[in-house]
Design a protein around this motif. Sequence first.
Motif, PDB file in Angstrom:
ATOM      1  N   TYR A  76       0.792  -1.158   0.043  1.00 20.84           N
ATOM      2  CA  TYR A  76      -0.095   0.017  -0.049  1.00 20.84           C
ATOM      3  C   TYR A  76       0.640   1.422  -0.003  1.00 20.84           C
ATOM      4  O   TYR A  76       0.657   2.214  -0.945  1.00 20.84           O
ATOM      5  CB  TYR A  76      -0.777  -0.187   1.200  1.00 20.84           C
ATOM      6  CG  TYR A  76      -1.650   1.243   1.549  1.00 20.84           C
ATOM      7  CD1 TYR A  76      -2.733   1.739   0.868  1.00 20.84           C
ATOM      8  CD2 TYR A  76      -1.055   1.926   2.796  1.00 20.84           C
ATOM      9  CE1 TYR A  76      -3.180   2.747   1.188  1.00 20.84           C
ATOM     10  CE2 TYR A  76      -1.808   3.275   2.951  1.00 20.84           C
ATOM     11  CZ  TYR A  76      -2.895   3.659   2.311  1.00 20.84           C
ATOM     12  OH  TYR A  76      -3.617   4.747   2.472  1.00 20.84           O
ATOM     13  N   VAL A  87      -5.453   3.434  -3.957  1.00 18.46           N
ATOM     14  CA  VAL A  87      -4.722   2.319  -3.219  1.00 18.46           C
ATOM     15  C   VAL A  87      -5.515   1.868  -1.838  1.00 18.46           C
ATOM     16  O   VAL A  87      -6.065   2.831  -1.254  1.00 18.46           O
ATOM     17  CB  VAL A  87      -3.364   2.712  -2.773  1.00 18.46           C
ATOM     18  CG1 VAL A  87      -2.595   1.202  -2.458  1.00 18.46           C
ATOM     19  CG2 VAL A  87      -2.617   3.192  -4.106  1.00 18.46           C
ATOM     20  N   HIS A  88      -5.632   0.670  -1.518  1.00 15.02           N
ATOM     21  CA  HIS A  88      -6.041   0.325  -0.484  1.00 15.02           C
ATOM     22  C   HIS A  88      -5.482  -0.803   0.288  1.00 15.02           C
ATOM     23  O   HIS A  88      -5.084  -1.928  -0.246  1.00 15.02           O
ATOM     24  CB  HIS A  88      -7.803  -0.455  -0.575  1.00 15.02           C
ATOM     25  CG  HIS A  88      -8.609  -0.394   0.472  1.00 15.02           C
ATOM     26  ND1 HIS A  88      -8.649  -1.118   1.535  1.00 15.02           N
ATOM     27  CD2 HIS A  88      -9.685   0.275   0.567  1.00 15.02           C
ATOM     28  CE1 HIS A  88      -9.190  -0.856   2.452  1.00 15.02           C
ATOM     29  NE2 HIS A  88     -10.115  -0.078   1.949  1.00 15.02           N
ATOM     30  N   PRO A  89      -5.084  -0.864   1.664  1.00 13.19           N
ATOM     31  CA  PRO A  89      -4.346  -1.787   2.376  1.00 13.19           C
ATOM     32  C   PRO A  89      -5.176  -2.812   2.754  1.00 13.19           C
ATOM     33  O   PRO A  89      -6.442  -2.870   3.029  1.00 13.19           O
ATOM     34  CB  PRO A  89      -3.667  -0.881   3.655  1.00 13.19           C
ATOM     35  CG  PRO A  89      -5.051  -0.138   3.966  1.00 13.19           C
ATOM     36  CD  PRO A  89      -5.384   0.397   2.528  1.00 13.19           C
TER      37      PRO A  89
END
Length: 226
Positions: A76, A87-89
């Motif tokens: 991420y 973006v996504h963790p």
Amino acid sequence: MKITYYGHSCFSVVAGGKHILFDPFISGNELAKHINIDDIKADYIFVSHGHFDHMLDVVAIANRTGAMVVGGWELYGYFGKEGVKNVHPLNPGGKVTFDFGTVKAVIAQHSSSFPDGSYAGVASGFVLKTVDGNFYYSGDAGLSLDMTLIPKWADLDFAVFPIGDVLTMGVEDAIEAAQFVKTTRIVGVHYDTFGFIKLDKSEAIQTFKNAGLTLHLPDIGNSIDI
């Protein structure tokens, strides 16, 4: 669900009306030189770990399509610094609901580092529950009893396993993994790209068949429906 194979461990699944792409390594793969990455559709890109052969084309595809890139905390941060806007963790043990369904990240027994050798977090796999069906991509996993937990969360329609051996599971361990996750349909990946992971496809398909399982090995660029 429609599954398209792009070589090595890269494939896409159309589910919930979305194109979900995994571990894009295409432009650096001689076996996939007939694939134009500018033709690949992606609404989401899931990255299992930081090795170059799983993330080489992430930035180019994400920036062109606007796809959301999903991966562990270190991934991420890395892709954010590389200019990816969406973006996504998602770390192992966590789950997130998107517009196509819910995804749970699970541990994958494998190493992970960025191209410069720096720490890329732990490797992971992903279990996806969608309106069109459920599936598990193990990432570059070694066989682990952790896989027995997968069917406690999702009843799988198929699983995607590496079968090239040496760096990941081989055929025998992938068969055991299929039994752990309780599916009879497997898509094989992570083979033939490098000299030390060459696969006898006919023998692999027959070995799975002997175990009562169906192994799918679509040609690069081809699609199958499961």
